[in-house]
Scaffold this motif. Structure first.
Motif, PDB file in Angstrom:
ATOM      1  N   VAL A 128     -14.686  -6.161 -11.692  1.00  0.00           N
ATOM      2  CA  VAL A 128     -14.979  -7.197 -10.684  1.00  0.00           C
ATOM      3  C   VAL A 128     -15.359  -6.519  -9.370  1.00  0.00           C
ATOM      4  O   VAL A 128     -14.507  -5.945  -8.693  1.00  0.00           O
ATOM      5  CB  VAL A 128     -13.758  -8.116 -10.477  1.00  0.00           C
ATOM      6  CG1 VAL A 128     -14.034  -9.132  -9.378  1.00  0.00           C
ATOM      7  CG2 VAL A 128     -13.400  -8.820 -11.774  1.00  0.00           C
ATOM      8  N   MET A 129     -16.671  -6.545  -9.075  1.00  0.00           N
ATOM      9  CA  MET A 129     -17.143  -5.883  -7.860  1.00  0.00           C
ATOM     10  C   MET A 129     -18.301  -6.677  -7.266  1.00  0.00           C
ATOM     11  O   MET A 129     -18.985  -7.411  -7.989  1.00  0.00           O
ATOM     12  CB  MET A 129     -17.651  -4.473  -8.194  1.00  0.00           C
ATOM     13  CG  MET A 129     -16.566  -3.486  -8.523  1.00  0.00           C
ATOM     14  SD  MET A 129     -17.225  -1.825  -8.672  1.00  0.00           S
ATOM     15  CE  MET A 129     -18.245  -1.988 -10.135  1.00  0.00           C
ATOM     16  N   PRO A 130     -18.532  -6.513  -5.966  1.00  0.00           N
ATOM     17  CA  PRO A 130     -19.680  -7.197  -5.364  1.00  0.00           C
ATOM     18  C   PRO A 130     -21.006  -6.564  -5.787  1.00  0.00           C
ATOM     19  O   PRO A 130     -21.025  -5.453  -6.306  1.00  0.00           O
ATOM     20  CB  PRO A 130     -19.444  -7.005  -3.861  1.00  0.00           C
ATOM     21  CG  PRO A 130     -18.551  -5.824  -3.747  1.00  0.00           C
ATOM     22  CD  PRO A 130     -17.730  -5.770  -4.998  1.00  0.00           C
ATOM     23  N   VAL A 185      -8.018  -3.021   7.713  1.00  0.00           N
ATOM     24  CA  VAL A 185      -8.025  -2.984   6.237  1.00  0.00           C
ATOM     25  C   VAL A 185      -6.962  -3.914   5.621  1.00  0.00           C
ATOM     26  O   VAL A 185      -6.840  -3.995   4.412  1.00  0.00           O
ATOM     27  CB  VAL A 185      -7.831  -1.551   5.668  1.00  0.00           C
ATOM     28  CG1 VAL A 185      -9.006  -0.673   6.025  1.00  0.00           C
ATOM     29  CG2 VAL A 185      -6.524  -0.933   6.139  1.00  0.00           C
ATOM     30  N   ALA A 234       0.819  -1.217   0.000  1.00  0.00           N
ATOM     31  CA  ALA A 234       0.000   0.000   0.000  1.00  0.00           C
ATOM     32  C   ALA A 234       0.852   1.265   0.000  1.00  0.00           C
ATOM     33  O   ALA A 234       0.444   2.293  -0.544  1.00  0.00           O
ATOM     34  CB  ALA A 234      -0.930  -0.005   1.215  1.00  0.00           C
ATOM     35  N   SER A 270      -8.137  -4.482 -13.318  1.00  0.00           N
ATOM     36  CA  SER A 270      -6.938  -5.320 -13.479  1.00  0.00           C
ATOM     37  C   SER A 270      -7.191  -6.406 -14.521  1.00  0.00           C
ATOM     38  O   SER A 270      -6.266  -7.022 -15.022  1.00  0.00           O
ATOM     39  CB  SER A 270      -6.547  -5.957 -12.141  1.00  0.00           C
ATOM     40  OG  SER A 270      -7.557  -6.818 -11.702  1.00  0.00           O
ATOM     41  N   VAL A 271      -8.471  -6.644 -14.846  1.00  0.00           N
ATOM     42  CA  VAL A 271      -8.813  -7.738 -15.760  1.00  0.00           C
ATOM     43  C   VAL A 271      -9.123  -7.184 -17.157  1.00  0.00           C
ATOM     44  O   VAL A 271     -10.251  -7.276 -17.646  1.00  0.00           O
ATOM     45  CB  VAL A 271     -10.011  -8.569 -15.227  1.00  0.00           C
ATOM     46  CG1 VAL A 271     -10.057  -9.924 -15.917  1.00  0.00           C
ATOM     47  CG2 VAL A 271      -9.921  -8.766 -13.735  1.00  0.00           C
ATOM     48  N   ASP A 288      -6.621  -6.915  -2.654  1.00  0.00           N
ATOM     49  CA  ASP A 288      -6.363  -6.042  -3.799  1.00  0.00           C
ATOM     50  C   ASP A 288      -5.128  -6.516  -4.558  1.00  0.00           C
ATOM     51  O   ASP A 288      -5.116  -6.533  -5.800  1.00  0.00           O
ATOM     52  CB  ASP A 288      -6.174  -4.602  -3.308  1.00  0.00           C
ATOM     53  CG  ASP A 288      -6.019  -3.630  -4.442  1.00  0.00           C
ATOM     54  OD1 ASP A 288      -4.885  -3.506  -4.950  1.00  0.00           O
ATOM     55  OD2 ASP A 288      -7.009  -3.018  -4.856  1.00  0.00           O
ATOM     56  N   ASP A 325     -14.335  -1.525  -5.537  1.00  0.00           N
ATOM     57  CA  ASP A 325     -14.396  -2.122  -4.198  1.00  0.00           C
ATOM     58  C   ASP A 325     -13.021  -2.102  -3.529  1.00  0.00           C
ATOM     59  O   ASP A 325     -12.909  -2.453  -2.360  1.00  0.00           O
ATOM     60  CB  ASP A 325     -14.959  -3.554  -4.245  1.00  0.00           C
ATOM     61  CG  ASP A 325     -14.149  -4.469  -5.138  1.00  0.00           C
ATOM     62  OD1 ASP A 325     -13.580  -3.993  -6.132  1.00  0.00           O
ATOM     63  OD2 ASP A 325     -14.087  -5.683  -4.852  1.00  0.00           O
ATOM     64  N   SER A 326     -12.001  -1.698  -4.273  1.00  0.00           N
ATOM     65  CA  SER A 326     -10.652  -1.643  -3.709  1.00  0.00           C
ATOM     66  C   SER A 326     -10.386  -0.274  -3.073  1.00  0.00           C
ATOM     67  O   SER A 326     -10.413   0.761  -3.749  1.00  0.00           O
ATOM     68  CB  SER A 326      -9.620  -1.908  -4.811  1.00  0.00           C
ATOM     69  OG  SER A 326      -8.371  -1.400  -4.422  1.00  0.00           O
ATOM     70  N   LEU A 327     -10.093  -0.324  -1.790  1.00  0.00           N
ATOM     71  CA  LEU A 327      -9.747   0.883  -1.043  1.00  0.00           C
ATOM     72  C   LEU A 327      -8.536   1.586  -1.659  1.00  0.00           C
ATOM     73  O   LEU A 327      -8.510   2.801  -1.836  1.00  0.00           O
ATOM     74  CB  LEU A 327      -9.428   0.464   0.393  1.00  0.00           C
ATOM     75  CG  LEU A 327      -8.895   1.494   1.361  1.00  0.00           C
ATOM     76  CD1 LEU A 327     -10.031   2.331   1.886  1.00  0.00           C
ATOM     77  CD2 LEU A 327      -8.189   0.810   2.521  1.00  0.00           C
ATOM     78  N   LEU A 328      -7.537   0.777  -2.033  1.00  0.00           N
ATOM     79  CA  LEU A 328      -6.309   1.332  -2.615  1.00  0.00           C
ATOM     80  C   LEU A 328      -6.568   2.015  -3.946  1.00  0.00           C
ATOM     81  O   LEU A 328      -6.023   3.084  -4.226  1.00  0.00           O
ATOM     82  CB  LEU A 328      -5.282   0.217  -2.847  1.00  0.00           C
ATOM     83  CG  LEU A 328      -4.377  -0.171  -1.700  1.00  0.00           C
ATOM     84  CD1 LEU A 328      -3.334  -1.161  -2.205  1.00  0.00           C
ATOM     85  CD2 LEU A 328      -3.703   1.046  -1.106  1.00  0.00           C
ATOM     86  N   ASN A 356      -6.032  -9.571  -6.474  1.00  0.00           N
ATOM     87  CA  ASN A 356      -6.808  -9.159  -7.642  1.00  0.00           C
ATOM     88  C   ASN A 356      -5.892  -8.624  -8.752  1.00  0.00           C
ATOM     89  O   ASN A 356      -6.111  -8.891  -9.940  1.00  0.00           O
ATOM     90  CB  ASN A 356      -7.813  -8.079  -7.215  1.00  0.00           C
ATOM     91  CG  ASN A 356      -8.862  -7.816  -8.257  1.00  0.00           C
ATOM     92  OD1 ASN A 356      -9.668  -8.685  -8.561  1.00  0.00           O
ATOM     93  ND2 ASN A 356      -8.848  -6.638  -8.834  1.00  0.00           N
ATOM     94  N   GLU A 410      -8.256  -6.582   3.139  1.00  0.00           N
ATOM     95  CA  GLU A 410      -8.773  -5.941   1.929  1.00  0.00           C
ATOM     96  C   GLU A 410      -7.623  -5.538   1.005  1.00  0.00           C
ATOM     97  O   GLU A 410      -7.698  -5.700  -0.220  1.00  0.00           O
ATOM     98  CB  GLU A 410      -9.598  -4.712   2.317  1.00  0.00           C
ATOM     99  CG  GLU A 410     -10.367  -4.121   1.163  1.00  0.00           C
ATOM    100  CD  GLU A 410     -11.130  -2.861   1.558  1.00  0.00           C
ATOM    101  OE1 GLU A 410     -11.393  -2.061   0.663  1.00  0.00           O
ATOM    102  OE2 GLU A 410     -11.457  -2.703   2.751  1.00  0.00           O
ATOM    103  N   ILE A 411      -6.550  -5.040   1.583  1.00  0.00           N
ATOM    104  CA  ILE A 411      -5.401  -4.599   0.777  1.00  0.00           C
ATOM    105  C   ILE A 411      -4.679  -5.797   0.161  1.00  0.00           C
ATOM    106  O   ILE A 411      -4.282  -5.765  -1.006  1.00  0.00           O
ATOM    107  CB  ILE A 411      -4.470  -3.711   1.617  1.00  0.00           C
ATOM    108  CG1 ILE A 411      -5.153  -2.349   1.763  1.00  0.00           C
ATOM    109  CG2 ILE A 411      -3.095  -3.564   0.981  1.00  0.00           C
ATOM    110  CD1 ILE A 411      -4.487  -1.381   2.665  1.00  0.00           C
ATOM    111  N   VAL A 426     -14.966 -11.980  -6.821  1.00  0.00           N
ATOM    112  CA  VAL A 426     -14.599 -10.941  -5.849  1.00  0.00           C
ATOM    113  C   VAL A 426     -13.726 -11.608  -4.781  1.00  0.00           C
ATOM    114  O   VAL A 426     -14.020 -12.729  -4.365  1.00  0.00           O
ATOM    115  CB  VAL A 426     -15.879 -10.351  -5.216  1.00  0.00           C
ATOM    116  CG1 VAL A 426     -15.533  -9.369  -4.116  1.00  0.00           C
ATOM    117  CG2 VAL A 426     -16.745  -9.692  -6.278  1.00  0.00           C
ATOM    118  N   PRO A 427     -12.630 -10.975  -4.342  1.00  0.00           N
ATOM    119  CA  PRO A 427     -11.813 -11.595  -3.287  1.00  0.00           C
ATOM    120  C   PRO A 427     -12.650 -11.929  -2.051  1.00  0.00           C
ATOM    121  O   PRO A 427     -13.550 -11.191  -1.685  1.00  0.00           O
ATOM    122  CB  PRO A 427     -10.776 -10.503  -2.964  1.00  0.00           C
ATOM    123  CG  PRO A 427     -10.676  -9.706  -4.204  1.00  0.00           C
ATOM    124  CD  PRO A 427     -12.058  -9.694  -4.787  1.00  0.00           C
TER     125      PRO A 427
END
Lengths: 142, 126
Positions: free
Chosen positions: B59-61, A77, A69, B86-87, A84, B13-16, A87, A80-81, A109-110
């Motif tokens: 890709v999301m929920p 978090v 990050a 990313s896809v 990411d 959905d990615s915070l980053l 992903n 989640e990271i 979805v992860p």
């Protein structure tokens, strides 16, 4: 090049570029036991299918998430990271399959739920990667 | 319209990814930013707030990005939607463009690419 080797190549590039240029990938080995607890996983689905996951000690995962990050990651978090990152690498792998082999995949979805016993495909591998803060294990099951 | 006056909706959905996009947009002096983390929320906010540009993950929920594009375009055929994923497979590129997306950025999104996409959209809006 096998799917596994292509995945390892993409993973290595992704780690060097986005996490730590001094990390060292160890030789992948067969995963024979399903008794592994994973909190972070993602499926590759479509023309080709695989299960991917990450596991390590919590403090190592914290350090990994922080390195990826670029800021101090808190426990809430962390998963989640790392999801990411999973992903990102799986996306790059899917793009490589699409561009070089016309194999079309997408990703789930992860997932961040505890998997006590990993549900494995026929061939499953652990790919250990050594960082200055410890070893992170990537699972690739196809 | 100038870039700084744009209202932008980020859906990821990615915070980053959201954080990185917001930082890049701030560098362009864009401050009106809406942020959601799933496809259904993106469609809802899009219909309510009418953003100038949408940056949308695939890709999301709840609802994936391709379906969200279809619903946004149905609501507003002139919508400026850019996929950031990313896809970036051939199939996803095809589907996204067919659904009405204007462009596709492979993650991780780089500043120059983002800037060029925004500049092109603003030019075409004039």
């Amino acid at each position: 090049m096998s799917y596994r080797d292509l995945y390892i190549q993409e993973l290595n590039n992704c780690l060097l570029e986005n996490v730590a240029p001094d990390c060292s990938m160890k030789e992948a080995f067969d995963l024979t036991s399903t008794d592994i607890s994973c909190y972070i996983s993602q499926l590759i689905i479509g023309d080709y299918a695989a299960f991917t996951a990450v596991y390590s000690a919590p403090e190592v995962l914290n350090a990994f998430a922080t390195a990826y990050a670029g800021f101090d990651v808190t426990d809430d978090v962390r998963d989640e990271i790392i999801g990411d990152f999973l992903n990102l690498i799986n996306g790059k792998f899917a793009v490589a399959l699409s561009n070089s082999r016309s194999v079309e995949c997408t990703l789930s979805v992860p997932e961040f739920t505890l998997i006590d016993k990993v549900k494995l495909h026929e061939s499953s591998y652990v790919i250990p990667v050594e960082f200055s803060f410890g070893i992170v294990n990537f699972i690739f099951s196809e | 319209m100038e870039e700084k006056d744009l209202t932008i909706l980020i859906c990821d959905d990615s915070l980053l990814a959201r954080r990185s996009l917001k930082e890049n947009l701030a560098s362009l002096n864009i401050t009106s930013i809406l942020e959601v983390s799933d496809g259904q929320s993106a469609v809802d906010v899009f219909k309510e707030k009418h953003p100038d540009i949408v940056f949308l993950d695939i890709v999301m929920p709840v609802k994936d990005g391709i379906q969200a594009v279809r619903e946004m375009i149905e609501h507003d055929p002139a919508a400026s939607i850019v996929m950031v994923s990313s896809v970036g497979t051939q199939a996803n590129l095809r589907e996204a463009l067919k659904a009405g997306a204007k462009d596709f950025i492979q993650k991780p999104a780089e500043f120059e690419q983002l800037k060029n996409v925004i500049t092109t959209i603003v030019k075409n809006k004039v």
